[in-house]
Write a protein that holds these residues in place. Structure first.
Motif, PDB file in Angstrom:
ATOM      1  N   GLU A 183      47.262  39.968  41.037  1.00  0.00           N
ATOM      2  CA  GLU A 183      48.246  40.769  40.309  1.00  0.00           C
ATOM      3  C   GLU A 183      47.695  42.182  40.160  1.00  0.00           C
ATOM      4  O   GLU A 183      46.474  42.378  40.198  1.00  0.00           O
ATOM      5  N   ASP A 184      48.595  43.149  40.038  1.00  0.00           N
ATOM      6  CA  ASP A 184      48.170  44.542  39.922  1.00  0.00           C
ATOM      7  C   ASP A 184      47.577  44.775  38.533  1.00  0.00           C
ATOM      8  O   ASP A 184      48.297  44.772  37.531  1.00  0.00           O
ATOM      9  N   CYS A 185      46.275  44.958  38.487  1.00  0.00           N
ATOM     10  CA  CYS A 185      45.622  45.053  37.172  1.00  0.00           C
ATOM     11  C   CYS A 185      46.110  46.281  36.391  1.00  0.00           C
ATOM     12  O   CYS A 185      46.177  46.237  35.160  1.00  0.00           O
TER      13      CYS A 185
ATOM     14  N   ASP B 284      37.892  47.882  51.241  1.00  0.00           N
ATOM     15  CA  ASP B 284      37.668  47.417  49.857  1.00  0.00           C
ATOM     16  C   ASP B 284      37.559  45.903  49.768  1.00  0.00           C
ATOM     17  O   ASP B 284      37.148  45.364  48.737  1.00  0.00           O
ATOM     18  N   HIS B 285      37.985  45.212  50.825  1.00  0.00           N
ATOM     19  CA  HIS B 285      37.998  43.749  50.758  1.00  0.00           C
ATOM     20  C   HIS B 285      36.612  43.167  50.993  1.00  0.00           C
ATOM     21  O   HIS B 285      36.238  42.810  52.111  1.00  0.00           O
ATOM     22  N   CYS B 286      35.844  43.112  49.942  1.00  0.00           N
ATOM     23  CA  CYS B 286      34.496  42.558  50.001  1.00  0.00           C
ATOM     24  C   CYS B 286      34.252  41.789  48.724  1.00  0.00           C
ATOM     25  O   CYS B 286      34.542  42.304  47.646  1.00  0.00           O
ATOM     26  N   GLU B 287      33.712  40.594  48.846  1.00  0.00           N
ATOM     27  CA  GLU B 287      33.509  39.800  47.632  1.00  0.00           C
ATOM     28  C   GLU B 287      32.059  39.888  47.163  1.00  0.00           C
ATOM     29  O   GLU B 287      31.121  39.951  47.968  1.00  0.00           O
ATOM     30  N   SER B 288      31.900  39.871  45.839  1.00  0.00           N
ATOM     31  CA  SER B 288      30.551  39.936  45.268  1.00  0.00           C
ATOM     32  C   SER B 288      29.797  38.661  45.611  1.00  0.00           C
ATOM     33  O   SER B 288      30.355  37.560  45.523  1.00  0.00           O
TER      34      SER B 288
ATOM     35  N   TYR C  44      40.107  42.610  39.431  1.00  0.00           N
ATOM     36  CA  TYR C  44      40.341  42.956  40.843  1.00  0.00           C
ATOM     37  C   TYR C  44      40.265  41.716  41.733  1.00  0.00           C
ATOM     38  O   TYR C  44      39.223  41.041  41.780  1.00  0.00           O
ATOM     39  N   TYR C  45      41.349  41.467  42.442  1.00  0.00           N
ATOM     40  CA  TYR C  45      41.443  40.236  43.233  1.00  0.00           C
ATOM     41  C   TYR C  45      41.239  40.482  44.723  1.00  0.00           C
ATOM     42  O   TYR C  45      41.874  41.356  45.312  1.00  0.00           O
ATOM     43  N   CYS C  46      40.377  39.671  45.315  1.00  0.00           N
ATOM     44  CA  CYS C  46      40.180  39.744  46.769  1.00  0.00           C
ATOM     45  C   CYS C  46      40.606  38.403  47.382  1.00  0.00           C
ATOM     46  O   CYS C  46      41.722  38.262  47.863  1.00  0.00           O
TER      47      CYS C  46
ATOM     48  N   ASN D 158      33.699  43.749  40.123  1.00  0.00           N
ATOM     49  CA  ASN D 158      33.308  44.694  41.153  1.00  0.00           C
ATOM     50  C   ASN D 158      34.644  45.258  41.645  1.00  0.00           C
ATOM     51  O   ASN D 158      35.459  44.534  42.179  1.00  0.00           O
TER      52      ASN D 158
ATOM     53  N   ASP E  86      38.028  38.982  35.638  1.00  0.00           N
ATOM     54  CA  ASP E  86      37.794  39.958  36.707  1.00  0.00           C
ATOM     55  C   ASP E  86      39.159  40.470  37.144  1.00  0.00           C
ATOM     56  O   ASP E  86      39.942  39.745  37.764  1.00  0.00           O
TER      57      ASP E  86
ATOM     58  N   PHE F 247      49.862  45.026  45.576  1.00  0.00           N
ATOM     59  CA  PHE F 247      49.348  46.364  45.257  1.00  0.00           C
ATOM     60  C   PHE F 247      48.812  46.961  46.553  1.00  0.00           C
ATOM     61  O   PHE F 247      48.605  46.241  47.541  1.00  0.00           O
TER      62      PHE F 247
HETATM   63  C1  LIG Z   1      35.419  45.068  46.257  1.00  0.00           C
HETATM   64  S1  LIG Z   1      36.697  43.841  46.103  1.00  0.00           S
HETATM   65  C2  LIG Z   1      36.006  42.862  44.788  1.00  0.00           C
HETATM   66  C3  LIG Z   1      36.761  41.619  44.496  1.00  0.00           C
HETATM   67  C4  LIG Z   1      36.200  40.829  43.310  1.00  0.00           C
HETATM   68  N1  LIG Z   1      36.407  41.554  42.081  1.00  0.00           N
HETATM   69  C5  LIG Z   1      34.740  40.525  43.506  1.00  0.00           C
HETATM   70  O1  LIG Z   1      33.922  41.029  42.719  1.00  0.00           O
HETATM   71  O2  LIG Z   1      34.391  39.761  44.419  1.00  0.00           O
HETATM   72  C6  LIG Z   1      37.969  44.778  45.336  1.00  0.00           C
HETATM   73  C7  LIG Z   1      39.350  44.152  45.499  1.00  0.00           C
HETATM   74  O3  LIG Z   1      40.243  44.814  44.592  1.00  0.00           O
HETATM   75  C8  LIG Z   1      41.541  44.511  45.007  1.00  0.00           C
HETATM   76  N2  LIG Z   1      42.483  45.472  44.404  1.00  0.00           N
HETATM   77  C9  LIG Z   1      42.834  46.714  44.840  1.00  0.00           C
HETATM   78  N3  LIG Z   1      43.747  47.261  44.010  1.00  0.00           N
HETATM   79  C10 LIG Z   1      43.984  46.335  43.034  1.00  0.00           C
HETATM   80  C11 LIG Z   1      44.844  46.295  41.899  1.00  0.00           C
HETATM   81  N4  LIG Z   1      45.642  47.332  41.598  1.00  0.00           N
HETATM   82  N5  LIG Z   1      44.824  45.177  41.119  1.00  0.00           N
HETATM   83  C12 LIG Z   1      44.024  44.124  41.411  1.00  0.00           C
HETATM   84  N6  LIG Z   1      43.179  44.102  42.476  1.00  0.00           N
HETATM   85  C13 LIG Z   1      43.165  45.196  43.275  1.00  0.00           C
HETATM   86  C14 LIG Z   1      41.506  44.535  46.527  1.00  0.00           C
HETATM   87  O4  LIG Z   1      42.329  43.511  47.017  1.00  0.00           O
HETATM   88  C15 LIG Z   1      40.012  44.292  46.849  1.00  0.00           C
HETATM   89  O5  LIG Z   1      39.828  43.140  47.628  1.00  0.00           O
END
Ligand SMILES: C[S@@+](CC[C@H](N)C(=O)[O-])C[C@H]1O[C@@H](n2cnc3c(N)ncnc32)[C@H](O)[C@@H]1O
Length: 217
Positions: free
Chosen positions: A69-71, A13-17, A46-48, A90, A44, A7
């Motif tokens: 995977e693309d949520c 945006d690449h930051c983990e909680s 959104y994958y980082c 997050n 969750d 995706f």
């Molecule tokens: C702020 S990080 C938070 C990661 C995790 N959810 C956490 O709380 O640690 C947001 C992540 O969303 C991922 N992201 C962006 N678009 C996405 C999508 N369409 N599907 C899944 N993940 C996505 C990015 O790779 C990014 O690292």
């Protein structure tokens, strides 16, 4: 080398909680699981870099669904949506990700009766899209006494020269919480209010958040 994703991503945006953010909602997740934390499935979308799974495992929740995977593609096909007990996430703060997430968890396509915990910047509660979507649900808020600091996984931001981006908390964030029903929301509010020296202030509404801000000045 920076990792690849199925995706579109933004480097910022690449930051983990952080672990402490999950720690702060543990009593509520335990309540919702009926203390059967082994079986309780947390989703969750959104994958980082998998930090969410490691953190929740460490806190006693081994059943976490957080995949690369693309949520949005997953949500568009009911048959692809994972089965889960609670959504904890997050999202990316760029573009319209927050709005898409809020719309999804408040829509009729979202599994009815499922609780959610969204870790979002504080400004979100003032947005029209947020108010329109959540007015009837009446979520509550957990405002941490200590600001959460998000950590980008190593090598994810290799093109950045500035140290400013090594650790980041660009916005003050807080938990937006809905129990899945009005009754369940009340039950977890009561659970939270019983905690001695709780790490977050609980606000039941937008005006309670404003009162908290005034008190802190
Ligand atoms: C702020 S990080 C938070 C990661 C995790 N959810 C956490 O709380 O640690 C947001 C992540 O969303 C991922 N992201 C962006 N678009 C996405 C999508 N369409 N599907 C899944 N993940 C996505 C990015 O790779 C990014 O690292």
């Amino acid at each position: 080398m920076a990792p690849e994703f199925p995706f579109v991503t933004e480097a910022d945006d690449h930051c983990e909680s952080p672990l402490d953010a999950y720690h702060d909602i543990m009593p509520l997740l335990k309540h919702l699981s009926g203390n059967e934390t082994e079986k309780f499935c947390i989703y969750d979308p959104y994958y980082c870099d998998g930090g969410v799974t490691r953190n929740l495992n460490e806190l006693g929740f081994p059943n976490v669904y957080n995949r690369k995977e693309d949520c949005y593609a997953v949500w568009s096909d009911v048959d692809q949506c994972p089965k889960f007990d609670c959504l904890v996430t997050n999202p990316p703060y760029s573009t319209d990700h927050i709005e898409r997430l809020v719309k999804h968890v408040t829509s009729s396509t979202f599994t009815t009766g499922k609780p959610w915990f969204l870790l979002l910047p504080q400004w979100v509660h003032k947005k029209e899209f947020y108010q329109a979507a959540t007015d009837a649900l009446r979520p509550f808020y957990l405002v941490p006494h200590k600001r959460y600091v998000y950590v980008p996984p190593k090598d994810f931001r290799e093109s950045r020269k500035s140290d400013v981006h090594k650790k980041s908390s660009p916005f003050v964030s807080m938990w937006y919480v809905y129990g899945g029903s009005a009754k369940q929301t009340e039950a977890i509010i009561r659970t939270y209010l019983q905690i001695q020296n709780a790490p977050c202030d609980l606000a039941r509404s937008k005006s309670a958040l404003r009162d908290l801000r005034r008190k802190k000045r």
